[in-house]
Design an enzyme around this catalytic site. Sequence first.
Site, PDB file in Angstrom:
ATOM      1  N   HIS A   1      -3.593   0.328  -3.174  1.00 18.12           N
ATOM      2  CA  HIS A   1      -4.494   0.624  -2.059  1.00 18.12           C
ATOM      3  C   HIS A   1      -5.045  -0.671  -1.468  1.00 18.12           C
ATOM      4  CE1 HIS A   1      -4.606   4.803  -3.579  1.00 18.12           C
ATOM      5  NE2 HIS A   1      -4.452   4.190  -4.744  1.00 18.12           N
TER       6      HIS A   1
ATOM      7  N   ARG B   1       0.855  -1.185   0.000  1.00 22.11           N
ATOM      8  CA  ARG B   1       0.000   0.000   0.000  1.00 22.11           C
ATOM      9  C   ARG B   1       0.887   1.228   0.000  1.00 22.11           C
ATOM     10  NH1 ARG B   1      -4.068  -0.586   4.893  1.00 22.11           N
ATOM     11  NH2 ARG B   1      -4.937   1.387   4.087  1.00 22.11           N
ATOM     12  N   HIS B   2       0.329   2.350  -0.330  1.00 23.55           N
ATOM     13  CA  HIS B   2       1.011   3.644  -0.204  1.00 23.55           C
ATOM     14  C   HIS B   2       1.353   3.885   1.264  1.00 23.55           C
ATOM     15  CE1 HIS B   2      -2.778   4.839   1.559  1.00 23.55           C
ATOM     16  NE2 HIS B   2      -3.353   4.161   0.555  1.00 23.55           N
TER      17      HIS B   2
ATOM     18  N   ASN C   1      -5.802   8.521   6.117  1.00 25.02           N
ATOM     19  CA  ASN C   1      -5.651   7.290   6.916  1.00 25.02           C
ATOM     20  C   ASN C   1      -5.504   7.689   8.383  1.00 25.02           C
ATOM     21  OD1 ASN C   1      -3.476   5.868   4.432  1.00 25.02           O
ATOM     22  ND2 ASN C   1      -5.579   5.222   4.887  1.00 25.02           N
TER      23      ASN C   1
ATOM     24  N   GLU D   1      -8.087   3.223  -5.769  1.00 21.36           N
ATOM     25  CA  GLU D   1      -8.794   2.544  -4.681  1.00 21.36           C
ATOM     26  C   GLU D   1     -10.275   2.359  -5.006  1.00 21.36           C
ATOM     27  OE1 GLU D   1      -8.922   0.444  -2.767  1.00 21.36           O
ATOM     28  OE2 GLU D   1      -8.606   0.976  -0.675  1.00 21.36           O
TER      29      GLU D   1
ATOM     30  N   ARG E   1      -1.350   9.611  -3.205  1.00 25.13           N
ATOM     31  CA  ARG E   1      -0.643   8.893  -2.148  1.00 25.13           C
ATOM     32  C   ARG E   1       0.248   7.766  -2.666  1.00 25.13           C
ATOM     33  NH1 ARG E   1      -6.156   8.269  -1.994  1.00 25.13           N
ATOM     34  NH2 ARG E   1      -7.176   6.320  -1.376  1.00 25.13           N
TER      35      ARG E   1
HETATM   36  O1  F6P Z   1      -9.057   3.346   4.639  1.00 26.21           O
HETATM   37  C1  F6P Z   1      -8.245   3.157   3.532  1.00 26.21           C
HETATM   38  C2  F6P Z   1      -8.977   2.537   2.367  1.00 26.21           C
HETATM   39  O2  F6P Z   1      -8.053   2.356   1.331  1.00 26.21           O
HETATM   40  C3  F6P Z   1     -10.209   3.338   1.865  1.00 26.21           C
HETATM   41  O3  F6P Z   1      -9.890   4.368   0.955  1.00 26.21           O
HETATM   42  C4  F6P Z   1     -11.070   2.263   1.260  1.00 26.21           C
HETATM   43  O4  F6P Z   1     -12.414   2.670   1.104  1.00 26.21           O
HETATM   44  C5  F6P Z   1     -10.870   1.148   2.257  1.00 26.21           C
HETATM   45  O5  F6P Z   1      -9.528   1.249   2.727  1.00 26.21           O
HETATM   46  C6  F6P Z   1     -11.064  -0.223   1.702  1.00 26.21           C
HETATM   47  O6  F6P Z   1     -11.120  -1.161   2.762  1.00 26.21           O
HETATM   48  P1  F6P Z   1     -12.533  -1.754   3.236  1.00 26.21           P
HETATM   49  O7  F6P Z   1     -13.074  -2.419   2.029  1.00 26.21           O
HETATM   50  O8  F6P Z   1     -12.171  -2.740   4.334  1.00 26.21           O
HETATM   51  O9  F6P Z   1     -13.441  -0.656   3.701  1.00 26.21           O
END
Ligand code: F6P
Length: 417
Positions: free
Chosen positions: A360, A222-223, A229, A294, A274
């Site tokens: 991501h 990941r970044h 975050n 993402e 990022r």
């Molecule tokens: O929080 C970081 C992130 O990359 C968000 O931008 C994204 O919506 C999420 O994680 C994805 O993870 P999850 O599917 O568990 O919500």
Amino acid sequence: MTRPRRGRKHLIALVGLPARGKTFTARKLAGYLAWLGYPTRVFNVGERRRETLGPGQHHEFFDPANRDATAQRQRLADAVLDDALRWLRGDARVAIYDATNSTRERRDGIRARAAAEDRDLLFVEIVNHDPVVIEANLRETKLSSPDYAGVDEASALTDFRARIAHYESAYKTLRDDEGAWLRIVDRGRQVEIHEVWGWIPGRIVSFLTNLQVTRRPVWLTRHGESLWNAVGRIGGDPELSPRGREFAENLACFVRRHFGRDSDLDVWTSTLRRTIETAAPLGIEPGQWKALDEIHAGVCDGMTYREIAATMPAEFEARRRDKFSYRYPRGESYQDVVQRVDRVIIELERYRTPVLVIAHRAVLRALRAYFQQLPPAETPFLPMPLHTLLQLTPSAYGCEEVRVEFEPRVEESPDRG
Ligand code: F6P
């Protein structure tokens, strides 16, 4: 009456001499199609022979002049084909029939059975003329097979070569009157496609013609931690936090040490800041992929999970119930993410040089699920911590994982999304 073409079921029958990489191809293809969301299974005749007759048949068993053994082999092949066709009668979409299918009679029989059940049949012939590749395949997979347990290497090799010679004596390559087929010669040096139509067969052609069989790792990270975050907001296009920038420097040091200055390492990022900022200290111009952006959280973009739960409880609950299929209003689901990273997978399979992917959480979960052949339902929950590099090395029968953790360590806010 015209047949509806949606929801067709496919029987993929491998064709080729022993030690040409059919089983490797079948397993990789099954993993890929299952990952795309089409329930797929491999049906292997060699395994059934070992289960039924016990391992260790001598090469004479594979001699086409040996009438009894030929009849026995035909019965085993029929029984496995029965299983494959039975499985397709349920919710499955694709059955991969992994056997040599190297004679015209055998293939005519398969075609008749597939037609009787109204299945779309595709033959995939793997031809290899390179003795170095055949020898490597033989040593990597056949010598460790239960067929040669307790047999010294030289005798095992002699016997297996005699087995191949028996198959060669009866082998007939696919001809134009055999319907839909794909022939891959010398790992893609030459590819022939005959009467192949439709979406799933098209994905199969694209995947198999790009598939490399060399053992070669991919690196996923990941970044670095972003400003969002740090406060638990999802999505958006935030910059790195100071801790995220520190990770980017540490990652660059590691990459320089690990790969050396003149390496042919390629770096891929998304189009979001990022990931591009994380790649910057590497000093390698990254390839930017929109497909690596993402998961798009739609109307929830920029919110914290707590805010979503408080203001849109029904959405929050729907995602909790089925995180893989749930689509954010005006956004995406994990299923959508898998569909769009498909092209990244095809490129990763085609590459012969090392690739570091900086992306991501959701997107990397989708990539990881492909390499590790994990079921869709597990994909949205795969651990993918910040400041951690994953080295995945696919092999003939699995995928090795090595994790490298970097400073600074960061705790993310709970992700019950
Ligand atoms: O929080 C970081 C992130 O990359 C968000 O931008 C994204 O919506 C999420 O994680 C994805 O993870 P999850 O599917 O568990 O919500």
